[in-house]
Design a protein around this motif. Structure first.
Motif, PDB file in Angstrom:
ATOM      1  N   GLN A  55       0.726  -1.123   0.055  1.00  9.61           N
ATOM      2  CA  GLN A  55      -0.041   0.054  -0.023  1.00  9.61           C
ATOM      3  C   GLN A  55       0.840   1.143   0.103  1.00  9.61           C
ATOM      4  OE1 GLN A  55      -3.006   0.014   3.049  1.00  9.61           O
ATOM      5  NE2 GLN A  55      -1.891  -0.905   4.715  1.00  9.61           N
ATOM      6  N   MET A  56       1.794   1.068   0.767  1.00  4.75           N
ATOM      7  CA  MET A  56       2.837   2.275   0.868  1.00  4.75           C
ATOM      8  C   MET A  56       3.715   2.471  -0.283  1.00  4.75           C
ATOM      9  SD  MET A  56       1.637   3.967   3.420  1.00  4.75           S
ATOM     10  CE  MET A  56       2.561   5.496   3.491  1.00  4.75           C
ATOM     11  N   GLY A  96       1.798   3.689  -3.531  1.00  2.00           N
ATOM     12  CA  GLY A  96       1.566   4.998  -3.350  1.00  2.00           C
ATOM     13  C   GLY A  96       2.705   5.983  -3.606  1.00  2.00           C
ATOM     14  N   GLN A 153       3.752   5.970  -7.179  1.00  2.00           N
ATOM     15  CA  GLN A 153       2.633   6.739  -7.979  1.00  2.00           C
ATOM     16  C   GLN A 153       2.918   8.200  -8.112  1.00  2.00           C
ATOM     17  OE1 GLN A 153      -1.203   5.708  -7.241  1.00  2.00           O
ATOM     18  NE2 GLN A 153      -2.064   7.869  -7.706  1.00  2.00           N
ATOM     19  N   THR A 160      -3.020  -1.468  -8.597  1.00  2.38           N
ATOM     20  CA  THR A 160      -3.453  -0.403  -7.518  1.00  2.38           C
ATOM     21  C   THR A 160      -3.186   0.887  -8.167  1.00  2.38           C
ATOM     22  OG1 THR A 160      -3.150  -2.004  -5.897  1.00  2.38           O
ATOM     23  CG2 THR A 160      -3.568   0.256  -5.206  1.00  2.38           C
ATOM     24  N   SER A 203      -5.755   4.101  -9.032  1.00  2.00           N
ATOM     25  CA  SER A 203      -5.871   5.383  -8.404  1.00  2.00           C
ATOM     26  C   SER A 203      -5.634   6.479  -9.300  1.00  2.00           C
ATOM     27  CB  SER A 203      -4.540   5.233  -7.312  1.00  2.00           C
ATOM     28  OG  SER A 203      -4.333   6.452  -6.956  1.00  2.00           O
ATOM     29  N   ASN A 234      -0.896   7.416   4.597  1.00  2.00           N
ATOM     30  CA  ASN A 234      -1.558   6.677   3.721  1.00  2.00           C
ATOM     31  C   ASN A 234      -2.946   7.238   3.736  1.00  2.00           C
ATOM     32  OD1 ASN A 234      -2.452   4.319   2.736  1.00  2.00           O
ATOM     33  ND2 ASN A 234      -2.612   3.082   4.659  1.00  2.00           N
ATOM     34  N   PRO A 235      -3.460   7.318   2.755  1.00  2.00           N
ATOM     35  CA  PRO A 235      -2.984   7.178   1.307  1.00  2.00           C
ATOM     36  C   PRO A 235      -2.195   8.076   0.815  1.00  2.00           C
ATOM     37  CG  PRO A 235      -5.361   7.676   1.167  1.00  2.00           C
ATOM     38  CD  PRO A 235      -5.069   7.639   2.648  1.00  2.00           C
ATOM     39  N   VAL A 236      -1.035   7.481   0.158  1.00  2.00           N
ATOM     40  CA  VAL A 236       0.085   8.652  -0.154  1.00  2.00           C
ATOM     41  C   VAL A 236      -0.262   9.506  -1.245  1.00  2.00           C
ATOM     42  CG1 VAL A 236       2.316   8.832  -1.114  1.00  2.00           C
ATOM     43  CG2 VAL A 236       1.911   6.846   0.280  1.00  2.00           C
ATOM     44  N   PHE A 246      -7.050   0.369   8.561  1.00  2.00           N
ATOM     45  CA  PHE A 246      -6.448   0.958   7.610  1.00  2.00           C
ATOM     46  C   PHE A 246      -5.164   0.693   7.118  1.00  2.00           C
ATOM     47  CE2 PHE A 246      -5.584   4.838   4.735  1.00  2.00           C
ATOM     48  CZ  PHE A 246      -6.361   4.397   3.465  1.00  2.00           C
ATOM     49  N   ARG A 297      -8.042  -4.197   6.838  1.00  2.00           N
ATOM     50  CA  ARG A 297      -8.615  -4.206   5.339  1.00  2.00           C
ATOM     51  C   ARG A 297      -7.767  -5.048   4.465  1.00  2.00           C
ATOM     52  NH1 ARG A 297     -11.041   0.977   3.313  1.00  2.00           N
ATOM     53  NH2 ARG A 297      -9.809   1.471   1.534  1.00  2.00           N
ATOM     54  N   LYS A 298      -6.559  -5.045   4.524  1.00  2.00           N
ATOM     55  CA  LYS A 298      -5.583  -5.730   3.509  1.00  2.00           C
ATOM     56  C   LYS A 298      -5.924  -7.321   3.725  1.00  2.00           C
ATOM     57  CE  LYS A 298      -1.126  -5.413   6.376  1.00  2.00           C
ATOM     58  NZ  LYS A 298      -0.097  -4.969   6.435  1.00  2.00           N
TER      59      LYS A 298
END
Ligand code: NAI
Length: 278
Positions: free
Chosen positions: A10-11, A14, A17, A42, A46, A139-141, A230, A269-270
């Protein structure tokens, strides 16, 4: 700038991105092709969302075209800045930085996105403590403004300057702090999340009520249990353990319920289930 990211979760996804959105050439590494594929998917999702809302300067394909994916650490030899975002485990991170220190060109800066592990210890492992720093994204980056910039004991002024400027080029607001357990963000945030979990365990209120009370009563955008889900309950537990060990006060003791949920594989969540079902 050749911008490297280790870990496509997740990190890491982000960070990659946002670096690509800022025009950098980005290289992302993970240990399995499946994790790279998931990270890429992902990022694609996004970018499409941001494009729809008119918040992307370039076309999604152009941004995605700036990101390369690899399983080889050797590919980071020419990186100017490498940000690590792998599992929150000191031994695993130290081992990675020992290896990276021998691969990345001497002028390259190594940074960790760790939530709580001592920057100075990772800096030592890297063999280049002056060119090592904490670059802690939120998060979210793509949406969150802050980058906490954590100086290790030997981080040079020039490294701090370059990383601060890079965070600004990424459209973020960097704020400086020093290397103490949990830095500023998690030293203050995590005990609150841990206390909310303790409230669930003691039956003070149902999760929905706890989150509602903190949202409506304190004007928090998200309740503490939703936020813990989260972030990932495994990550929350690791951070609480670092605070407990590093600051040595029982007020940082991880809630037994948090520990039990992580043992049960309920990571938020994950994993699809934490305090809520996803
Ligand atoms: P995650 O579990 O989503 O992703 C971690 C990724 O690293 C996975 O894809 C995994 O395959 C990969 N990985 C593990 N070991 C590796 C290795 N040796 N080499 C290359 N890749 C490896 O975790 P997440 O949430 O992205 O967290 C990553 C880091 O960011 C942790 O240090 C965490 O404390 C920190 N962080 C997390 C935040 C959050 O809200 N989840 C916020 C800010 C920092």
């Amino acid at each position: 700038m050749n911008f490297g990211v280790i870990g496509a979760g997740q990190m890491g996804g982000g960070i990659a991105q946002v670096a690509a959105q800022s025009g950098f050439d980005v290289l992302v590494q993970d240990v399995q092709q499946a994790f790279l594929d998931r990270g890429r998917a992902t990022i694609e999702k996004s970018l499409a969302k941001l494009h729809e809302k008119g918040r992307l300067a370039d076309a999604p394909d152009v941004v995605l075209g700036r990101i390369r994916f690899t399983m080889e650490l050797q590919d980071f030899a020419d990186s100017d800045l490498v940000v690590e975002a792998i599992v929150e485990n000191e031994a695993v991170k130290a081992e990675l930085f020992r290896t990276l220190g021998g691969i990345v060109k001497p002028s390259g800066i190594l940074a960790s996105n760790t939530s709580s592990i001592p920057i100075t210890a990772l800096a030592s492992a890297s063999g280049r403590p002056e060119r090592f720093i904490g670059m802690h994204f939120m998060n979210p980056v793509p949406l969150m403004q802050l980058v906490e910039v954590i100086r290790g004991y030997q981080t040079s002024d020039e490294t701090a300057r370059i990383v601060t400027e890079t965070a600004e080029q990424m459209g973020k607001t960097p704020l400086p702090c020093n290397d103490f357990p949990g830095f500023v963000s998690n030293r203050i945030l995590m005990p609150m999340l841990n206390e909310a979990i303790q409230c669930v365990m003691e039956g003070v209120a149902e999760p929905e009520a706890i989150d509602g009370i903190m949202k409506l009563g304190m004007n928090h955008p998200m309740g503490p249990l939703t936020l813990a889900d989260f972030i990932g309950l495994d990550t929350c537990l690791s951070i609480m353990e670092v605070l407990h060990r590093g600051l040595g006060d029982d007020k940082y003791r991880p809630s037994p319920l948090l520990r039990k949920m992580v043992q049960a594989g309920l990571l938020g969540r994950k994993s699809g289930q934490g305090f809520y079902t996803y």
